[in-house]
Design a protein around this motif. Structure first.
Motif, PDB file in Angstrom:
ATOM      1  N   GLU A 184       0.848  -1.195   0.000  1.00  0.00           N
ATOM      2  CA  GLU A 184       0.000   0.000   0.000  1.00  0.00           C
ATOM      3  C   GLU A 184       0.880   1.240   0.000  1.00  0.00           C
ATOM      4  OE1 GLU A 184      -2.037  -1.444   3.271  1.00  0.00           O
ATOM      5  OE2 GLU A 184      -0.356  -1.152   4.610  1.00  0.00           O
ATOM      6  N   PRO A 185       0.312   2.353  -0.500  1.00  0.00           N
ATOM      7  CA  PRO A 185       1.114   3.571  -0.521  1.00  0.00           C
ATOM      8  C   PRO A 185       1.363   4.086   0.889  1.00  0.00           C
ATOM      9  CG  PRO A 185      -1.082   3.956  -1.457  1.00  0.00           C
ATOM     10  CD  PRO A 185      -1.011   2.522  -1.106  1.00  0.00           C
ATOM     11  N   ILE A 186       2.554   4.584   1.129  1.00  0.00           N
ATOM     12  CA  ILE A 186       2.891   5.193   2.424  1.00  0.00           C
ATOM     13  C   ILE A 186       3.684   6.463   2.141  1.00  0.00           C
ATOM     14  CG2 ILE A 186       2.927   3.086   3.822  1.00  0.00           C
ATOM     15  CD1 ILE A 186       6.013   3.069   3.485  1.00  0.00           C
ATOM     16  N   LYS A 187       3.866   7.274   3.167  1.00  0.00           N
ATOM     17  CA  LYS A 187       4.621   8.518   2.968  1.00  0.00           C
ATOM     18  C   LYS A 187       5.981   8.467   3.649  1.00  0.00           C
ATOM     19  CE  LYS A 187       1.123  11.646   1.584  1.00  0.00           C
ATOM     20  NZ  LYS A 187      -0.170  11.010   1.908  1.00  0.00           N
ATOM     21  N   GLN A 188       6.027   7.708   4.732  1.00  0.00           N
ATOM     22  CA  GLN A 188       7.296   7.664   5.446  1.00  0.00           C
ATOM     23  C   GLN A 188       7.471   6.328   6.151  1.00  0.00           C
ATOM     24  OE1 GLN A 188       6.688  10.995   8.082  1.00  0.00           O
ATOM     25  NE2 GLN A 188       6.006   9.638   9.718  1.00  0.00           N
ATOM     26  N   THR A 203      15.058   0.510  -3.916  1.00  0.00           N
ATOM     27  CA  THR A 203      14.831  -0.213  -2.659  1.00  0.00           C
ATOM     28  C   THR A 203      14.632   0.764  -1.492  1.00  0.00           C
ATOM     29  OG1 THR A 203      17.211  -0.480  -2.393  1.00  0.00           O
ATOM     30  CG2 THR A 203      16.002  -2.349  -3.311  1.00  0.00           C
ATOM     31  N   ASN A 204      15.121   2.003  -1.633  1.00  0.00           N
ATOM     32  CA  ASN A 204      14.884   3.018  -0.588  1.00  0.00           C
ATOM     33  C   ASN A 204      13.448   3.478  -0.524  1.00  0.00           C
ATOM     34  OD1 ASN A 204      17.461   3.291   0.509  1.00  0.00           O
ATOM     35  ND2 ASN A 204      18.099   4.587  -1.205  1.00  0.00           N
ATOM     36  N   GLU A 205      12.718   3.278  -1.589  1.00  0.00           N
ATOM     37  CA  GLU A 205      11.346   3.761  -1.620  1.00  0.00           C
ATOM     38  C   GLU A 205      10.342   2.723  -1.107  1.00  0.00           C
ATOM     39  OE1 GLU A 205      11.191   6.876  -5.269  1.00  0.00           O
ATOM     40  OE2 GLU A 205      11.878   4.867  -5.788  1.00  0.00           O
ATOM     41  N   VAL A 250       7.617   5.305  -0.383  1.00  0.00           N
ATOM     42  CA  VAL A 250       6.502   5.368  -1.318  1.00  0.00           C
ATOM     43  C   VAL A 250       5.554   4.187  -1.130  1.00  0.00           C
ATOM     44  CG1 VAL A 250       5.890   5.319  -3.773  1.00  0.00           C
ATOM     45  CG2 VAL A 250       7.873   6.658  -3.011  1.00  0.00           C
ATOM     46  N   CYS A 251       6.172   3.041  -0.878  1.00  0.00           N
ATOM     47  CA  CYS A 251       5.412   1.812  -0.915  1.00  0.00           C
ATOM     48  C   CYS A 251       5.711   0.961   0.311  1.00  0.00           C
ATOM     49  CB  CYS A 251       5.812   1.077  -2.208  1.00  0.00           C
ATOM     50  SG  CYS A 251       5.189  -0.574  -2.314  1.00  0.00           S
ATOM     51  N   GLY A 252       4.661   0.603   1.029  1.00  0.00           N
ATOM     52  CA  GLY A 252       4.837  -0.236   2.212  1.00  0.00           C
ATOM     53  C   GLY A 252       4.392  -1.655   1.919  1.00  0.00           C
ATOM     54  N   ILE A 253       5.224  -2.611   2.259  1.00  0.00           N
ATOM     55  CA  ILE A 253       4.843  -4.013   2.085  1.00  0.00           C
ATOM     56  C   ILE A 253       4.276  -4.492   3.411  1.00  0.00           C
ATOM     57  CG2 ILE A 253       5.715  -6.352   1.642  1.00  0.00           C
ATOM     58  CD1 ILE A 253       7.742  -5.104  -0.266  1.00  0.00           C
ATOM     59  N   SER A 254       2.956  -4.716   3.446  1.00  0.00           N
ATOM     60  CA  SER A 254       2.368  -5.103   4.728  1.00  0.00           C
ATOM     61  C   SER A 254       2.421  -6.611   4.935  1.00  0.00           C
ATOM     62  CB  SER A 254       0.949  -4.562   4.874  1.00  0.00           C
ATOM     63  OG  SER A 254       0.060  -5.282   4.076  1.00  0.00           O
ATOM     64  N   ARG A 255       2.442  -7.389   3.838  1.00  0.00           N
ATOM     65  CA  ARG A 255       2.591  -8.843   3.972  1.00  0.00           C
ATOM     66  C   ARG A 255       3.440  -9.354   2.822  1.00  0.00           C
ATOM     67  NH1 ARG A 255      -0.708  -7.251   6.983  1.00  0.00           N
ATOM     68  NH2 ARG A 255      -2.591  -8.225   7.820  1.00  0.00           N
ATOM     69  N   ILE A 256       4.359 -10.233   3.166  1.00  0.00           N
ATOM     70  CA  ILE A 256       5.016 -11.012   2.114  1.00  0.00           C
ATOM     71  C   ILE A 256       5.122 -12.424   2.636  1.00  0.00           C
ATOM     72  CG2 ILE A 256       7.353 -10.254   2.831  1.00  0.00           C
ATOM     73  CD1 ILE A 256       7.920 -10.535  -0.356  1.00  0.00           C
TER      74      ILE A 256
END
Ligand code: ACO
Ligand code: ZN
Length: 223
Positions: free
Chosen positions: A127-131, A201-203, A164-170
């Motif tokens: 999902e999109p994130i800001k920080q 990868t920083n985003e 930019v992008c948060g991985i909530s589940r992998i």
């Protein structure tokens, strides 16, 4: 009459405590039919995996010799959303998360890795994130407690960094791990999360990683 009621209550309590299934790891109350049903369902999925027979309209975003990756978006048909919810339920049970309500927020992007045997063997929810807050590297040395002991209490920096992008589940099906499925899911996500750009990868940030997740993320981000 009162005594009778009392007896019934006491008898029930004998079966109250939680049981942990030795094969699938789920913790449930064997005395609660609803819980038991949930366990039977999870147990079956844990052992057999989740089938994917193919959809009329599927968004294939990557293809490999051993499978393909399908992207599911919030406005997709309900059969697609239901499949994602089934997978998420399996993953959350495995990670010991309580099912979180709004199940499919409208900016979520899900990638499913489908094996040649037509099973969902990998899942990534983003999902999109800001920080994000960077996980601080652990001090290494003889006195450091083993990573098992400090399971998920990673220390985080308190300085927010843009992301930019948060991985909530992998998650990858247990019999298919270490075949670069997670790596290919993240590579594909970086390519299709924002139209027209390849995220660095920083985003991207991994939320609340498990020990497995942390090992993977560290390796992934350094290569
Ligand atoms: N131990 C050590 N290194 C690992 C591990 C591990 N368990 N998993 C991955 N790596 C490293 C390795 O260097 C690996 O490369 P190599 O096999 O060539 O040495 C590299 O990461 C790439 O690994 P993949 O094969 O792409 O990872 P895999 O497909 O096995 O999936 C995952 C990794 C998703 C963490 C899997 O182990 C899993 O599903 N675990 C259970 C669920 C879980 O904990 N998910 C993370 C939750 S955190 C979150 O969701 C944000
Ligand atoms: Zn079980």
């Amino acid at each position: 009459k009162e005594t009778k009621d009392q007896l019934i209550i006491d008898a029930g309590q004998k079966h109250f405590g939680a049981t942990t299934c030795k094969s699938c790891g789920m913790i449930y109350a064997a005395s609660n039919p609803e819980d038991e049903l949930q366990h039977v369902q999870h147990h079956h999925r844990f052992v057999e995996g989740i089938k994917y027979t193919g959809w009329k309209k599927e968004r294939v975003v990557a293809e490999f010799w051993d499978g393909k990756i399908v992207l599911v978006l919030p406005r997709d048909p309900s059969y697609a959303i239901r499949k994602v919810e089934d997978v998420q339920e399996l993953v959350d049970n495995e990670l010991g998360f309580q099912q979180v309500v709004p199940k499919y927020p409208n900016k979520t992007k899900t990638l499913l890795f489908i094996s040649d045997e037509k099973k969902v063997v990998g899942c990534l929810i983003a999902e999109p994130i800001k920080q994000a807050f960077r996980v601080l590297s652990e001090p290494t040395g003889p006195e450091t407690p083993s990573s098992k002991e400090c399971q998920r209490a990673w220390q985080c920096s308190d300085v927010p960094e843009p992301a930019v992008c948060g991985i909530s589940r992998i998650w990858v099906f247990r019999l298919k791990r270490r075949k670069r499925i997670a790596r290919r899911l993240v590579d594909t996500l970086r390519n299709c999360f924002m139209f027209g750009c390849f995220l660095s990868t920083n985003e991207i940030a991994f939320s609340d990683p498990t020990p497995d997740g942390k090992l993977f993320a560290t390796k992934y981000c350094n290569t």
